[in-house]
Write an enzyme that holds these catalytic residues in place. Structure first.
Site, PDB file in Angstrom:
ATOM      1  CE1 TYR A  92      -6.230  -1.889  11.245  1.00  0.00           C
ATOM      2  CE2 TYR A  92      -8.231  -1.190  12.573  1.00  0.00           C
ATOM      3  CZ  TYR A  92      -6.807  -0.945  12.028  1.00  0.00           C
ATOM      4  OH  TYR A  92      -6.222   0.125  12.816  1.00  0.00           O
ATOM      5  NE  ARG A 119     -17.963   3.778   8.741  1.00  0.00           N
ATOM      6  CZ  ARG A 119     -16.815   4.215   8.852  1.00  0.00           C
ATOM      7  NH1 ARG A 119     -16.198   4.242   7.666  1.00  0.00           N
ATOM      8  NH2 ARG A 119     -15.990   4.730   9.868  1.00  0.00           N
ATOM      9  CG  ASN A 165      -0.807 -10.370   5.475  1.00  0.00           C
ATOM     10  OD1 ASN A 165       0.142  -9.795   5.028  1.00  0.00           O
ATOM     11  ND2 ASN A 165      -1.818 -10.797   4.702  1.00  0.00           N
ATOM     12  CE  LYS A 197      -3.192  -1.968  13.972  1.00  0.00           C
ATOM     13  NZ  LYS A 197      -1.641  -2.036  13.302  1.00  0.00           N
ATOM     14  CB  SER A 249      -6.209   1.139  16.283  1.00  0.00           C
ATOM     15  OG  SER A 249      -7.275   1.745  15.922  1.00  0.00           O
ATOM     16  CG  ASP A 252     -19.170   4.876  12.190  1.00  0.00           C
ATOM     17  OD1 ASP A 252     -17.978   4.203  12.338  1.00  0.00           O
ATOM     18  OD2 ASP A 252     -19.386   5.314  10.999  1.00  0.00           O
ATOM     19  CG  ASN A 312      -2.137   0.848   1.146  1.00  0.00           C
ATOM     20  OD1 ASN A 312      -2.449   1.325  -0.004  1.00  0.00           O
ATOM     21  ND2 ASN A 312      -2.723   1.425   2.292  1.00  0.00           N
TER      22      ASN A 312
HETATM   23  C1  UD1 Z   1     -12.111   3.593  11.465  1.00  0.00           C
HETATM   24  C2  UD1 Z   1     -12.108   2.357  11.842  1.00  0.00           C
HETATM   25  C3  UD1 Z   1     -11.077   1.902  12.847  1.00  0.00           C
HETATM   26  C4  UD1 Z   1      -9.718   2.230  12.264  1.00  0.00           C
HETATM   27  C5  UD1 Z   1      -9.625   3.588  11.765  1.00  0.00           C
HETATM   28  C6  UD1 Z   1      -8.331   3.931  10.777  1.00  0.00           C
HETATM   29  C7  UD1 Z   1     -14.411   1.706  12.126  1.00  0.00           C
HETATM   30  C8  UD1 Z   1     -15.941   1.561  12.918  1.00  0.00           C
HETATM   31  N1  UD1 Z   1     -13.359   2.214  12.633  1.00  0.00           N
HETATM   32  O1  UD1 Z   1     -12.084   4.646  12.368  1.00  0.00           O
HETATM   33  O2  UD1 Z   1     -11.100   0.651  13.266  1.00  0.00           O
HETATM   34  O3  UD1 Z   1      -8.772   2.021  13.204  1.00  0.00           O
HETATM   35  O4  UD1 Z   1     -10.669   3.806  10.531  1.00  0.00           O
HETATM   36  O5  UD1 Z   1      -8.388   3.143   9.726  1.00  0.00           O
HETATM   37  O6  UD1 Z   1     -14.498   1.379  10.827  1.00  0.00           O
HETATM   38  N2  UD1 Z   1     -17.552   8.948   7.690  1.00  0.00           N
HETATM   39  C9  UD1 Z   1     -18.370   9.753   6.964  1.00  0.00           C
HETATM   40  N3  UD1 Z   1     -18.138   9.308   5.617  1.00  0.00           N
HETATM   41  C10 UD1 Z   1     -17.232   8.843   4.845  1.00  0.00           C
HETATM   42  C11 UD1 Z   1     -16.295   7.984   5.690  1.00  0.00           C
HETATM   43  C12 UD1 Z   1     -16.325   8.404   7.217  1.00  0.00           C
HETATM   44  O7  UD1 Z   1     -19.332  10.204   7.384  1.00  0.00           O
HETATM   45  O8  UD1 Z   1     -17.531   8.452   3.518  1.00  0.00           O
HETATM   46  C13 UD1 Z   1     -17.316   9.459   9.255  1.00  0.00           C
HETATM   47  C14 UD1 Z   1     -17.575   8.090  10.031  1.00  0.00           C
HETATM   48  O9  UD1 Z   1     -19.010   7.744  10.088  1.00  0.00           O
HETATM   49  C15 UD1 Z   1     -16.887   8.461  11.246  1.00  0.00           C
HETATM   50  C16 UD1 Z   1     -15.797   9.427  10.960  1.00  0.00           C
HETATM   51  O10 UD1 Z   1     -16.269   9.928   9.464  1.00  0.00           O
HETATM   52  O11 UD1 Z   1     -17.690   8.893  12.163  1.00  0.00           O
HETATM   53  C17 UD1 Z   1     -14.454   9.091  10.678  1.00  0.00           C
HETATM   54  O12 UD1 Z   1     -14.263   7.595   9.962  1.00  0.00           O
HETATM   55  P1  UD1 Z   1     -13.158   7.020   9.719  1.00  0.00           P
HETATM   56  O13 UD1 Z   1     -12.233   7.688   9.003  1.00  0.00           O
HETATM   57  O14 UD1 Z   1     -13.573   5.794   8.872  1.00  0.00           O
HETATM   58  O15 UD1 Z   1     -12.513   6.811  10.936  1.00  0.00           O
HETATM   59  P2  UD1 Z   1     -13.122   5.747  12.251  1.00  0.00           P
HETATM   60  O16 UD1 Z   1     -14.203   5.152  11.740  1.00  0.00           O
HETATM   61  O17 UD1 Z   1     -13.238   6.591  13.436  1.00  0.00           O
END
Ligand code: UD1
Length: 333
Positions: free
Chosen positions: A151, A292, A100, A155, A125, A295, A36
């Site tokens: 995942y 999602r 992995n 961790k 994490s 969350d 990656n």
């Molecule tokens: C996610 C993972 C976490 C991982 C981290 C780093 C989940 C539940 N958690 O954290 O295990 O360590 O990524 O890879 O998947 N959001 C939107 N629209 C989008 C994308 C995200 O609204 O298209 C929101 C999400 O609902 C969340 C926030 O943005 O509230 C952050 O999302 P994200 O960047 O995926 O991080 P985490 O969910 O905190």
């Protein structure tokens, strides 16, 4: 000066940490399978620091190759970033994730043992807090319960493995760093986050909307019990995060220590949209979409332990991170 092996050192967080390590005077060797990331990151590290670290393109699952690197390396410490990290992919391919992340770590620990390398810093994490992590997370919260995907479980399992190894070897030092949500890029614009494939995390999605590769951002839920209804996370500038590793390295002692690396401040998804608009001077198209799965409403660090014991705290803002990401992606307006 100490010699550090950085696994996953061409990746997003690894590469920023390599820059800070070199600036702090450490000698660095990088190991990465480039699944990656790109080898050209090494040239960017050279442009920033004037040093091109020795690079080994190998996979941690290749035990023979790993043993050879250790036999010749004379490492004082390992910084272990290498691992798969896409949540949805881990649900679809759990065996690949366990093989992995867990298998790779076991190979690393075997080589460390064989070569009497007793210090490791591990990229964990905030996901390990599972359902306990709603609100401010302190390191004392019970971890491991209610993690929603393989995942996250890898961790947590690696944290437990490190604790067991520590019990077996009184000279073993492990520092576990629990990252919150890393964003941003190096201020030079030379390194940053460039995920392969379709991104899931918020910041890469925002940037793909900005480039037009994705039509609009889906805001996952606006009916959470937060001020504006969207989820709150603790977004930390990747350079602050990288500096947290340098601070942790300097303070390593035998035993296991766990630190949150976050800012202690929560920012909602809609506030992130506003921050993007402030930094870029452009509107970001978005729509409200269903929540999602998995969350939590609000997750942010209690970063006080890292401040007390490591003398580290985050100093950069969301606006800094937005500016640096736009610079890296050449999206300046
Ligand atoms: C996610 C993972 C976490 C991982 C981290 C780093 C989940 C539940 N958690 O954290 O295990 O360590 O990524 O890879 O998947 N959001 C939107 N629209 C989008 C994308 C995200 O609204 O298209 C929101 C999400 O609902 C969340 C926030 O943005 O509230 C952050 O999302 P994200 O960047 O995926 O991080 P985490 O969910 O905190």
């Amino acid at each position: 000066m100490e010699k550090i092996l950085v696994t996953g050192g061409t990746g997003y967080i690894g590469s920023h940490t390599v820059v800070e390590l070199i600036s702090a005077g450490y000698t660095v060797e990088i190991l990465d399978n480039l699944c990656n990331s790109k080898e050209s990151v090494l040239d960017k590290i050279f442009e920033i620091t004037g040093v091109k670290p020795k690079f080994h393109k190998i996979d941690l699952l290749d035990f023979g190759a790993l043993s050879n690197i250790f036999r010749e390396g004379n490492f004082d410490c390992v910084l272990h970033f290498a691992g798969l990290k896409a949540v949805a992919e881990s649900i679809a391919e759990p065996i690949m994730y366990y093989e992995n992340n867990i298998g790779g770590t076991l190979n690393l620990l075997k080589c460390m043992k064989e070569n009497n390398v007793n210090r490791i810093v591990f990229s964990s994490s905030a996901t390990v807090y599972g359902d306990a992590g709603n609100g401010a997370c302190h390191e004392d919260l019970p971890a491991g319960h209610g993690i929603t995907n393989p995942y996250g479980r890898t961790k947590y399992m690696i944290e437990e493995i490190l604790k067991d190894v520590s019990v077996s070897n009184p000279e073993f030092s492990a520092t576990i760093l629990r990252y919150f949500n890393p964003i941003g890029a190096h201020s030079s614009g030379l390194i940053g986050e460039d995920p392969n494939g379709i991104p899931n995390n918020l910041m890469p999605v925002i940037m793909r909307v900005a480039t037009g590769e994705i039509d609009e951002l889906s805001v996952y839920g606006n009916d959470y019990p937060t001020a504006d209804g969207s989820c709150i996370r603790d977004y930390i500038h990747v350079v602050d995060l990288a500096r947290g590793h340098v601070a942790a390295l300097a303070k390593m002692r035998p035993g296991v220590k766990i630190y949150n690396l976050g800012t202690g401040r929560g920012t909602s998804v809609l506030e992130m949209v506003s921050a993007f608009e402030r930094a870029s001077g452009r509107k970001l198209p978005y729509k409200v979409a269903p929540r999602r799965a998995g969350d939590l409403a609000e997750v942010y660090a209690d970063p006080s332990l890292a401040w007390q014991e490591l003398g580290w705290k985050a100093s950069m803002s969301i606006d800094d991170a937005m500016r640096d990401t736009l610079h890296y992606l050449e999206l300046c307006v």
